[in-house]
Design a protein around this motif. Structure first.
Motif, short mmCIF file in Angstrom:
data_model
loop_
_atom_site.label_atom_id
_atom_site.label_comp_id
_atom_site.label_asym_id
_atom_site.label_seq_id
_atom_site.Cartn_x
_atom_site.Cartn_y
_atom_site.Cartn_z
N ALA A 105 0.82 -1.22 0.00
CA ALA A 105 0.00 0.00 0.00
C ALA A 105 0.85 1.26 0.00
O ALA A 105 1.80 1.39 0.77
CB ALA A 105 -0.93 -0.01 1.21
N HIS A 106 0.47 2.18 -0.89
CA HIS A 106 1.15 3.48 -0.98
C HIS A 106 0.12 4.59 -0.94
O HIS A 106 -0.99 4.42 -1.42
CB HIS A 106 1.95 3.59 -2.29
CG HIS A 106 3.24 2.86 -2.25
ND1 HIS A 106 3.33 1.49 -2.21
CD2 HIS A 106 4.52 3.33 -2.25
CE1 HIS A 106 4.62 1.14 -2.19
NE2 HIS A 106 5.36 2.24 -2.20
N PRO A 125 -2.63 7.09 7.04
CA PRO A 125 -1.20 7.19 7.37
C PRO A 125 -0.65 5.91 8.00
O PRO A 125 0.52 5.60 7.80
CB PRO A 125 -1.15 8.37 8.34
CG PRO A 125 -2.53 8.48 8.91
CD PRO A 125 -3.45 8.04 7.81
N ASP A 126 -1.49 5.16 8.72
CA ASP A 126 -0.98 3.96 9.38
C ASP A 126 -0.91 2.75 8.45
O ASP A 126 -0.31 1.74 8.79
CB ASP A 126 -1.88 3.59 10.58
CG ASP A 126 -1.69 4.55 11.74
OD1 ASP A 126 -0.91 5.52 11.58
OD2 ASP A 126 -2.34 4.36 12.79
N SER A 127 -1.58 2.84 7.30
CA SER A 127 -1.66 1.66 6.44
C SER A 127 -0.67 1.68 5.29
O SER A 127 -0.53 0.69 4.59
CB SER A 127 -3.07 1.55 5.84
OG SER A 127 -4.03 1.56 6.86
N ILE A 128 -0.04 2.81 5.06
CA ILE A 128 0.81 2.91 3.87
C ILE A 128 2.28 2.64 4.22
O ILE A 128 2.73 2.94 5.32
CB ILE A 128 0.68 4.29 3.20
CG1 ILE A 128 0.92 5.42 4.20
CG2 ILE A 128 -0.68 4.43 2.53
CD1 ILE A 128 0.93 6.80 3.57
N HIS A 149 7.64 5.41 5.07
CA HIS A 149 6.72 5.62 6.18
C HIS A 149 7.45 6.03 7.45
O HIS A 149 7.00 6.90 8.20
CB HIS A 149 5.89 4.35 6.43
CG HIS A 149 4.84 4.54 7.46
ND1 HIS A 149 5.03 4.24 8.79
CD2 HIS A 149 3.57 5.06 7.38
CE1 HIS A 149 3.93 4.55 9.47
NE2 HIS A 149 3.04 5.03 8.63
N GLY A 150 8.60 5.43 7.66
CA GLY A 150 9.35 5.73 8.87
C GLY A 150 9.81 7.17 8.97
O GLY A 150 10.10 7.67 10.07
N ASP A 151 9.89 7.85 7.85
CA ASP A 151 10.34 9.24 7.86
C ASP A 151 9.18 10.23 8.04
O ASP A 151 9.40 11.44 8.14
CB ASP A 151 11.06 9.58 6.55
CG ASP A 151 12.34 8.76 6.40
OD1 ASP A 151 12.92 8.40 7.44
OD2 ASP A 151 12.73 8.47 5.25
N LEU A 152 7.95 9.71 7.99
CA LEU A 152 6.79 10.61 8.09
C LEU A 152 6.56 11.01 9.55
O LEU A 152 6.65 10.18 10.46
CB LEU A 152 5.52 9.91 7.58
CG LEU A 152 5.43 9.63 6.09
CD1 LEU A 152 4.17 8.80 5.80
CD2 LEU A 152 5.36 10.95 5.32
N ARG A 153 6.28 12.28 9.76
CA ARG A 153 5.89 12.74 11.10
C ARG A 153 4.47 13.27 10.99
O ARG A 153 4.22 14.21 10.25
CB ARG A 153 6.83 13.86 11.57
CG ARG A 153 8.28 13.43 11.75
CD ARG A 153 8.48 12.58 13.02
NE ARG A 153 9.80 11.95 13.02
CZ ARG A 153 10.07 10.74 12.52
NH1 ARG A 153 9.10 10.03 11.94
NH2 ARG A 153 11.28 10.24 12.55
#
Lengths: 342, 397
Positions: A105-106, A125-128, A149-153
């Motif tokens: 998922a993106h 945001p939690d699924s991508i 995803h890890g870089d998203l705040r």
């Protein structure tokens, strides 16, 4: 010229409908209402197995090798049952991201236009697994970037309007992602717009069907309310909106798929192919957004007081229609765009 | 979903384009809208040119003397004619689009031989005597009575909305031959020569000031039984059969005309400064999207007609949607004109603006008011969509 669906296209439509009925019916999906992760893994796998994410990938690369004309048919079927999750963004990204075509998922996020005041809301945001950032509409040159995803705040929105579309507020400044070299932002945006419009047509259609079924069964004053002209006319107008929008969306898809058609139409209208593409895509989304929102309103009205309850699903159609009408251009923005092109 | 035209379709288009470019420059100027004999002569001349070039009755079957073009070719024909502003059927409307196809489908061999060729050549003009003062949307309640007297019918009653009656040679007439309350089961379809004694024609002036329509008063008009199309009391079915000739191209000319006005209006808005108003631009953008969608819907409709013989639900959807968009367009035109819209005759704008398009826009605005009334009111169309497409129950009687 034959603008009817081909037999293959009808088969695809039937096939997707059967898959959705089996794994992603609205009743099934409603079990995940309001969750931070609305994606049902079984349903998602069913979409992957049905070839939804590989639809645009050439057969030589293991995909289904079809075009946007087929894409909008699939999107429409998904709209009819309000398939939850980042399915449209993942579909739109599949031609350029191997991970997306494998069903990972993106999300797709438009950088707000210069001077925009709305917060940067990102869906699911939690699924991508990653988010692709499109430059603002006025910038046709910059390539999209990919942010892991890890870089998203982000902070979770506590009460998203649509219980099937969880949201996060992205914290600024947005992380600098990896540029997707060689990817055309306008092309990606147009693909996302047309698929979104297809989903809206599905919503608009489902609303007519469900409200019509209700009007046939619901009796007041000793007869079905669907025998009253007041109700008939609401539903007839709703059908006109969904059929007109469907025509526009199919034509936009074929115009993007087929350069011969695009060149010919551009020639007739005396504009460039690029201008023509934006015109048909923006026009299609204007009508599809309008049909989805207004038909959902109509469906609620026809259901009367029950339409205003959480239990009856009509509000879910209206809310999703609102979500989609706010992505990749609102009706006002798109009308401005079309006017600027003529 | 294939929007490419085939080689044959492209060839049809290019031959037509060549022919049109050769013939149009030599046409005389259009007569004024009130000059009925002039209009008839002009339309007849155009029809004759079409006939000689093999384009008369492009949508008629070959066995009726037409070209038997496919629905796609019919669409191309209308598109190309509108693109270069070729004349429309005009006074030939009823003959070419309604009476002729009815006679092809339901007439006797003798009737076909008598009436079809003159319609195709532009020699005969037809008018329609269907609606009555008391029978509008409810056509089956019509009361104009025909009583059999030997081998003639004697007809008494009145008809309304009879376009081109002043110059017509024949009238396709619906009459009551059954009992007064027989509705659909007591109607007969007749060919009434307009020179028959007992016909009085009274022109009706429309809100646009034109006299497109007339009322017919029929006083002991005698029509031979041989002029009956179909059986006695079977006229309703005969009328419905004609509708099956619809190929989804019914309003294509009007749609393309609206798209042309939208372009002209955009130019005008840019010229008079109102393009600076975002609300005007937005209305233009939305209308452009709607007309593009109607054009796409037209292509779906003709494709469906090409496959199944009839356009299906799309025809009604088109009529309802186009009527409203056409009115939205003409309202926008009036808003752009501002006070110049108060004059139906041409004006010059202030500040060096030159000729204003007000005469054209005002006329279009007034005519657009009939879009939701003519050929079936939008309210009746909505009932049709609701009952026949959505399957909602009929209104209790």
């Amino acid at each position: 010229m034959d603008f009817e669906l081909s037999q293959d296209q009808r088969d695809l439509q039937d096939g997707i409908r059967a898959v959705l009925e089996g794994s992603l019916s609205l009743e099934t999906s409603r079990g995940r209402e309001g969750r931070d992760d609305v994606v049902d893994p079984k349903g998602w796998t069913a979409l992957l197995d049905a070839g939804v994410f590989g639809l645009f990938v050439p057969e030589s690369e293991g995909g289904v090798g079809l075009g946007l004309a087929e894409g909008v048919l699939v999107a429409e079927e998904m709209g009819r049952v309000l398939v939850p999750g980042p399915v449209l963004s993942t579909m739109a990204l599949a031609p350029i991201l191997d991970a997306a075509r494998d069903g990972i998922a993106h999300g797709l996020f438009e950088a707000p236009a210069r001077g925009a005041t709305a917060p940067g809301l990102v869906e699911h945001p939690d699924s991508i697994h990653a988010l692709v950032l499109l430059p603002p509409l006025e910038d046709p040159v910059t390539e999209p970037t990919l942010i892991e995803h890890g870089d998203l705040r982000y902070s979770q929105v506590l009460e998203p309007l649509d219980p099937f579309t969880p949201l996060g507020v992205l914290q600024e400044p947005y992380p600098v992602g990896v540029s997707l070299e060689g990817t055309s932002s306008p092309q990606l945006r147009q693909r996302a717009m047309v698929l979104t419009a297809g989903f809206q047509v599905g919503i608009a259609t489902a609303c007519v069907e469900q409200a019509t079924a209700y009007a046939k069964g619901r009796e007041q004053f000793g007869r079905p309310i669907g025998s009253f002209q007041a109700i008939k006319h609401l539903l007839a107008d709703a059908l006109c909106r969904s059929e007109l929008a469907r025509s526009a969306v199919y034509a936009a898809a074929v115009t993007l798929d087929d350069p011969v058609v695009a060149t010919r139409e551009a020639d007739t209208l005396g504009c460039s192919v690029t201008q023509l593409q934006w015109r048909v895509v923006a026009g299609a989304k204007i009508l599809a957004d309008e049909a989805a929102i207004t038909n959902a309103r109509t469906a609620i009205q026809v259901h009367g007081g029950m339409g205003f309850t959480w239990e009856v699903p009509m509000h879910l159609f209206l809310k999703r229609a609102r979500v989609l009408s706010s992505t990749f251009g609102t009706r006002s923005q798109l009308a401005d765009m079309v006017a600027a092109l003529i | 979903m294939d929007l490419r035209y085939s080689d044959e379709e492209e060839q049809f288009r290019s031959e037509l384009r060549t022919w049109l470019s050769g013939v149009l420059p030599n046409l005389p100027p259009k007569p004024s809208s009130t000059d009925w004999p002039g209009r008839r002569a002009y339309d007849a001349q155009w029809q004759r040119l079409l006939f000689d070039a093999g384009y008369a009755g492009v949508d008629w079957p070959v066995e009726g003397g037409g070209r038997g073009a496919s629905p796609i070719e019919q669409l191309i024909f209308k598109e190309e004619c509108e693109r270069v502003g070729a004349p429309y059927v005009g006074t030939g409307f009823v003959g070419l689009l309604h009476a002729g196809p009815t006679i092809i489908a339901e007439g006797t061999q003798a009737q076909r031989e008598t009436y079809l060729a003159p319609i195709l050549r532009g020699d005969d003009v037809w008018c329609q005597g269907f609606s009555e003062p008391s029978s509008g949307s409810d056509l089956a309640s019509l009361r104009t009575k025909a009583v059999r007297d030997g081998d003639e019918y004697v007809i008494n009653g009145s008809k309304i909305w009879t376009s081109h009656a002043e110059v017509a040679d024949y009238c396709e007439l619906l009459v009551r031959t059954g009992p007064d309350d027989s509705r659909h089961k007591g109607i007969t379809w007749l060919i009434m020569p307009m020179k028959s004694p007992g016909i009085e024609i009274r022109p009706l002036k429309t809100i646009a000031g034109s006299t497109e329509f007339a009322e017919l008063f029929l006083d002991d008009v005698r029509v031979p039984v041989a002029n009956r199309v179909g059986d006695e009391n079977d006229g309703w079915r005969v009328t419905m059969v004609t509708l099956s000739f619809e190929r989804g191209t019914g309003f294509v000319g009007e749609l393309l005309e609206s798209m042309r006005i939208l372009r002209s209006l955009t130019e005008f808005a840019k010229r008079n400064g109102s393009w600076g108003d975002p609300s005007i631009r937005r209305r233009v953008g939305t209308l452009t999207a709607s007309f593009d969608a109607l054009w796409a819907l037209t292509k779906r409709n003709v494709s469906e007609a090409a496959r199944n013989g009839v356009p299906g639900v799309g025809g009604v959807v088109f009529k309802l949607s186009f009527s409203e968009q056409g009115q939205a367009l003409s309202e926008l035109a009036m808003d752009l004109l501002d006070r110049a819209g108060l004059s139906a005759s041409g004006l010059n704008g202030g500040d060096g603006l030159g000729d204003l398009p007000n005469a054209e826009y005002v006329d279009a605005w007034m005519k657009s008011i009939s879009l939701t009334i003519a050929a079936g009111t939008s309210q009746v169309q909505r009932n049709i969509v609701a009952e026949r497409v959505l399957g909602l129950p009929k209104e209790p009687k």
